[in-house]
Design a protein around this motif. Structure first.
Motif, PDB file in Angstrom:
ATOM      1  N   ALA A 161       0.859  -1.182   0.000  1.00 56.29           N
ATOM      2  CA  ALA A 161       0.000   0.000   0.000  1.00 56.29           C
ATOM      3  C   ALA A 161       0.894   1.230   0.000  1.00 56.29           C
ATOM      4  O   ALA A 161       1.739   1.392   0.884  1.00 56.29           O
ATOM      5  N   LEU A 162       0.745   2.060  -1.007  1.00 59.83           N
ATOM      6  CA  LEU A 162       1.522   3.284  -1.159  1.00 59.83           C
ATOM      7  C   LEU A 162       0.661   4.447  -0.680  1.00 59.83           C
ATOM      8  O   LEU A 162      -0.388   4.737  -1.269  1.00 59.83           O
ATOM      9  N   ILE A 163       1.087   5.121   0.375  1.00 57.09           N
ATOM     10  CA  ILE A 163       0.308   6.212   0.973  1.00 57.09           C
ATOM     11  C   ILE A 163       1.053   7.523   0.737  1.00 57.09           C
ATOM     12  O   ILE A 163       2.076   7.798   1.381  1.00 57.09           O
ATOM     13  N   VAL A 164       0.570   8.324  -0.184  1.00 58.19           N
ATOM     14  CA  VAL A 164       1.222   9.592  -0.533  1.00 58.19           C
ATOM     15  C   VAL A 164       0.550  10.723   0.245  1.00 58.19           C
ATOM     16  O   VAL A 164      -0.659  10.948   0.115  1.00 58.19           O
ATOM     17  N   GLY A 165       1.347  11.410   1.027  1.00 60.06           N
ATOM     18  CA  GLY A 165       0.817  12.500   1.845  1.00 60.06           C
ATOM     19  C   GLY A 165       0.556  12.040   3.262  1.00 60.06           C
ATOM     20  O   GLY A 165      -0.579  12.030   3.731  1.00 60.06           O
ATOM     21  N   VAL A 166       1.628  11.641   3.956  1.00 58.17           N
ATOM     22  CA  VAL A 166       1.491  11.114   5.321  1.00 58.17           C
ATOM     23  C   VAL A 166       1.922  12.172   6.329  1.00 58.17           C
ATOM     24  O   VAL A 166       3.075  12.602   6.340  1.00 58.17           O
ATOM     25  N   GLY A 167       0.956  12.578   7.133  1.00 60.59           N
ATOM     26  CA  GLY A 167       1.220  13.449   8.264  1.00 60.59           C
ATOM     27  C   GLY A 167       0.676  12.787   9.507  1.00 60.59           C
ATOM     28  O   GLY A 167       0.302  11.612   9.483  1.00 60.59           O
ATOM     29  N   PRO A 168       0.563  13.510  10.604  1.00 62.27           N
ATOM     30  CA  PRO A 168       0.115  12.905  11.861  1.00 62.27           C
ATOM     31  C   PRO A 168      -1.383  12.633  11.915  1.00 62.27           C
ATOM     32  O   PRO A 168      -1.859  12.007  12.865  1.00 62.27           O
ATOM     33  N   GLY A 169      -2.146  13.066  10.915  1.00 58.31           N
ATOM     34  CA  GLY A 169      -3.589  12.885  10.929  1.00 58.31           C
ATOM     35  C   GLY A 169      -4.045  11.736  10.065  1.00 58.31           C
ATOM     36  O   GLY A 169      -3.755  10.567  10.326  1.00 58.31           O
ATOM     37  N   LEU A 170      -4.774  12.055   8.992  1.00 58.98           N
ATOM     38  CA  LEU A 170      -5.360  11.027   8.136  1.00 58.98           C
ATOM     39  C   LEU A 170      -4.294  10.168   7.471  1.00 58.98           C
ATOM     40  O   LEU A 170      -4.455   8.948   7.369  1.00 58.98           O
ATOM     41  N   GLY A 171      -3.200  10.765   7.022  1.00 60.57           N
ATOM     42  CA  GLY A 171      -2.169   9.986   6.340  1.00 60.57           C
ATOM     43  C   GLY A 171      -1.626   8.859   7.204  1.00 60.57           C
ATOM     44  O   GLY A 171      -1.497   7.716   6.748  1.00 60.57           O
ATOM     45  N   LEU A 172      -1.310   9.163   8.448  1.00 55.73           N
ATOM     46  CA  LEU A 172      -0.801   8.137   9.352  1.00 55.73           C
ATOM     47  C   LEU A 172      -1.876   7.103   9.651  1.00 55.73           C
ATOM     48  O   LEU A 172      -1.595   5.897   9.700  1.00 55.73           O
ATOM     49  N   ALA A 173      -3.126   7.543   9.838  1.00 49.85           N
ATOM     50  CA  ALA A 173      -4.216   6.604  10.085  1.00 49.85           C
ATOM     51  C   ALA A 173      -4.400   5.652   8.910  1.00 49.85           C
ATOM     52  O   ALA A 173      -4.673   4.456   9.096  1.00 49.85           O
ATOM     53  N   LEU A 174      -4.241   6.152   7.700  1.00 42.64           N
ATOM     54  CA  LEU A 174      -4.330   5.299   6.512  1.00 42.64           C
ATOM     55  C   LEU A 174      -3.225   4.252   6.515  1.00 42.64           C
ATOM     56  O   LEU A 174      -3.465   3.072   6.238  1.00 42.64           O
ATOM     57  N   ALA A 175      -2.006   4.683   6.825  1.00 42.33           N
ATOM     58  CA  ALA A 175      -0.889   3.738   6.871  1.00 42.33           C
ATOM     59  C   ALA A 175      -1.131   2.661   7.919  1.00 42.33           C
ATOM     60  O   ALA A 175      -0.917   1.471   7.672  1.00 42.33           O
ATOM     61  N   GLU A 176      -1.597   3.047   9.087  1.00 40.27           N
ATOM     62  CA  GLU A 176      -1.859   2.090  10.161  1.00 40.27           C
ATOM     63  C   GLU A 176      -2.981   1.124   9.766  1.00 40.27           C
ATOM     64  O   GLU A 176      -2.901  -0.086  10.007  1.00 40.27           O
TER      65      GLU A 176
END
Length: 219
Positions: free
Chosen positions: A6-21
């Motif tokens: 899963a490639l997650i482009v745009g990872v910050g402490p909010g939604l991006g990190l939640a998507l990665a997790e």
């Protein structure tokens, strides 16, 4: 059967990190992309410490060659992707009469062109030609804001692009969809908590083919 990256482009402490997790918990190797290398490394280390496979890839979503190269490195490291989530956006307050040409170029490069670059790069790399291309939209695509003009135009353009991409991929095994988030992410409304939103992306990825949709309006 193992799951693709899963490639997650745009990872910050909010939604991006939640998507990665969320995708990591679903069994995917996850590659995190963003401009802040130190923060990305921290997030990747946290996921690795939980027993997941994760890597950090610094990239500017508004720089096509930089983004293409970073995506390629992640695929080389982790294998063929199954999911792309384009979550990058450049948010700035501006008005219809107060935006200069340079601001338009800079914001649209991240809000629109980066999504196109990511999709074109990942599409031919999907494992067995199957997977999901998911994009974070916004309510301003439906109701433009005169106080966030470039973001409104960018989200409207992204929505149109993904709908065209969805139609283009009709009959294939690729699900292209946008999640139009019509609310404040991480605000007081628990429906817009990052982990709750991330679960909606995962549901789209697992959606049966006969139910595939070009857009999920999350309101």
């Amino acid at each position: 059967m193992s799951k693709g990256t899963a490639l997650i482009v745009g990872v910050g402490p909010g939604l991006g990190l939640a998507l990665a997790e969320t995708f990591a918990r679903d069994g995917h190797r996850v590659a995190l992309f963003g401009r802040d290398a130190e923060r990305l490394e921290k997030h990747a280390a946290e996921l690795t410490g939980q027993g997941f496979t994760a890597g950090a890839y610094q990239a500017d979503a508004g720089a096509p060659e930089d983004l293409r190269a970073a995506l390629g490195r992640a695929v080389d490291d982790f294998g063929a992707p199954e999911v792309l989530v384009y979550n990058a956006a450049l948010l700035q307050p501006d008005t219809p009469t107060g935006v200069d040409a340079e601001s338009w170029v800079r914001t649209l490069a991240v809000n629109v062109t980066g999504a196109v670059v990511a999709a074109r790069t990942v599409l031919p790399l999907l494992r067995d030609g199957r997977g999901s291309l998911l994009f974070t939209g916004g309510g301003f695509a439906l109701q433009p804001s005169p106080e966030y003009t470039t973001l409104s135009v960018g989200k409207a353009a992204l929505r149109a692009y993904v709908q065209a991409l969805h139609a283009d991929q009709h009959g294939s095994d690729v699900h292209a969809s946008t999640v139009t988030v019509a609310g404040a992410i991480g605000g007081e409304d628990p429906r817009f908590a990052p982990d709750v939103l991330a679960a909606a992306y995962l549901d789209l990825h697992h959606q049966p083919k006969d139910q595939w949709q070009a857009e999920l309006v999350y309101a």
